[in-house]
Design a protein around this motif. Sequence first.
Motif, mmCIF file in Angstrom:
data_model
loop_
_atom_site.group_PDB
_atom_site.id
_atom_site.type_symbol
_atom_site.label_atom_id
_atom_site.label_comp_id
_atom_site.label_asym_id
_atom_site.label_seq_id
_atom_site.Cartn_x
_atom_site.Cartn_y
_atom_site.Cartn_z
ATOM 1 N N ALA A 268 -7.919 -0.925 -10.111
ATOM 2 C CA ALA A 268 -9.091 -0.581 -10.581
ATOM 3 C C ALA A 268 -8.326 0.883 -11.642
ATOM 4 O O ALA A 268 -8.826 2.521 -11.655
ATOM 5 N N GLU B 128 2.558 1.534 -3.257
ATOM 6 C CA GLU B 128 1.545 2.385 -4.106
ATOM 7 C C GLU B 128 0.620 3.948 -4.053
ATOM 8 O O GLU B 128 0.775 4.108 -4.812
ATOM 9 N N ALA B 129 0.812 3.958 -2.573
ATOM 10 C CA ALA B 129 0.125 5.716 -2.616
ATOM 11 C C ALA B 129 1.588 7.003 -2.668
ATOM 12 O O ALA B 129 1.294 7.696 -2.711
ATOM 13 N N GLU C 257 -5.066 -1.724 -2.914
ATOM 14 C CA GLU C 257 -5.778 -1.457 -4.347
ATOM 15 C C GLU C 257 -4.899 -0.035 -5.416
ATOM 16 O O GLU C 257 -4.487 0.299 -4.587
ATOM 17 N N ILE C 258 -4.801 -0.892 -7.113
ATOM 18 C CA ILE C 258 -4.566 -0.427 -7.127
ATOM 19 C C ILE C 258 -5.100 0.924 -7.603
ATOM 20 O O ILE C 258 -6.072 0.414 -8.809
ATOM 21 N N LEU C 259 -4.685 2.582 -7.963
ATOM 22 C CA LEU C 259 -5.709 2.749 -8.866
ATOM 23 C C LEU C 259 -5.360 4.067 -8.405
ATOM 24 O O LEU C 259 -4.133 4.869 -7.947
ATOM 25 N N GLY C 260 -6.619 5.399 -9.913
ATOM 26 C CA GLY C 260 -5.377 7.124 -9.267
ATOM 27 C C GLY C 260 -4.717 7.688 -10.616
ATOM 28 O O GLY C 260 -4.879 8.589 -10.530
ATOM 29 N N SER C 261 -3.462 7.515 -10.987
ATOM 30 C CA SER C 261 -2.369 6.780 -11.838
ATOM 31 C C SER C 261 -3.113 7.395 -13.308
ATOM 32 O O SER C 261 -3.908 6.218 -13.790
ATOM 33 N N THR D 91 0.325 -1.148 0.316
ATOM 34 C CA THR D 91 -0.183 -0.115 0.012
ATOM 35 C C THR D 91 0.676 1.382 -0.364
ATOM 36 O O THR D 91 0.604 2.293 -0.762
ATOM 37 N N VAL E 80 -7.518 -5.628 -5.480
ATOM 38 C CA VAL E 80 -8.776 -4.200 -5.857
ATOM 39 C C VAL E 80 -7.850 -3.375 -7.170
ATOM 40 O O VAL E 80 -6.548 -2.375 -7.290
#
Lengths: 332, 143
Positions: free
Chosen positions: A109, A24-25, A58-62, A21, A107
């Motif tokens: 995303a 990823e952050a 959770e992979i997301l946002g980029s 996490t 997850v």
Amino acid sequence: MPTVVESTISQSGTPTYSTPTLWEAAKPANLVSEDKVWRGVIQSASDNYSTGASTTLEILGSTTDATRYTELTVADGASHLDNANPVYRFDSSKGAAFQTTSAAALVVAENYARVSRIQIKSTTASQQINTDASATGVKLDSILAEGDNSNGNFAGTTPTIVDCVFINRTGGQASLATVTGSSQKSFINCLFAVPSDLTANTRAIFLNSSGNAHFTNCAFMNCSSTAVHFGTGTIAFVTCAANNASPPTGVTNISIANAAFVEPTNTNTDFRITETSDFIDAGTTSATHAADDPFGTARPDGAAYDIGPHEYTASAGGGGSAGINLLLLGVG
Amino acid sequence: MPLVTLVIQVRDKNNPDSIELDAHNYKEGDVIEVLAPDHKFTEAEKRNPDWRFVRANVPQGALDALTEPEDRTDNPRWQRRRRALDLKSLGLSQATRDYLADDTRAVESIRDDNIVTSNFTRPSRKNETEQEFTARKITRGGR
């Protein structure tokens, strides 16, 4: 060429990040403008990320594209795939692992994100792995997802799931995976199974009314006699196998006995195949996917791909890499 | 009431490309992760100017809520965390405020059992317009 920013992730030693996490952050919000691939490599077989009721990663946002994306994998020697028997049974002492009690462990995303070589377990969640409806081009490779309920929820646009294994440990559940959304989800050389001594699941795949799934070289074992899948969406099978008496077009009826797994029962489950398996050379060779099996065997070993994630190779003996390990130890 | 370490985002991580992607990024006050009180952070983690480590006693029932995402149902702009800590709360001690404001990260972590009492529900961005998103892009700080 984008810059590959590779970070180590571990609970021991001197890694770049201590948890997936935090790795990823720390990712840039825009991998395209920064021209980067954000790659994390879990380092140790003892890295067990157990996050209780919360999602492990959770992979997301980029912002991403097909060449600048987020990728998580497990280092050579640190995956459950690199350890001796039993494989294809979740065991956090035998490889890097994600665990949750009541949430999806993984997850994905984010467009084009890739995850590989991790073992995942959730005891009560209905979705150990979730490819989100918002994501395009997600790739999952050589993942073991094990749980007491359904194991995966696959939505999004054109995800590709290769060499993954989905095992249910209680039996008698509704399904092993759910597929939603009209864009095609491609499953290649995957195995969906309930151990042979447990009650069969009602079905392997639940396909909702708008779902679209394409299975190539996949095996569906110990799900009910008529329902390899269920639902009204679009589904296709190419050179797949199931132990169902009347399987759909593209699925051959192969019994668990004739699949000749190393150990199909619940205690020491090992769904690799042995030399008498009807899965051998019964698949379709792919020019674009699954060039190697999760144990490193080049496909095809023989006339065509085998069905399922394990490509049998005679040189390794029954059980693939385990045979090699026994030889190295001078056993047998 | 277990003692834990909260990894807290202290400034917005922005993605100007779309409302949806921006909403999915960590924002000020988000608890990124809840870890053990003796968690060994790496050098990269200790240096990250966007993060702070606060050790706190948090009621067991409140722990999961700290990292809970917003409900995704019919909401493509769901936010990564449904709640955020109010880092500008007047209830925080001066020592905690100083720690949160120090981007040099001279002090690795701080203990403040009161920080979670500033917990609040973040407004949803479900119905945010492109104009409002553009205005926020112009006015907000952070990277």
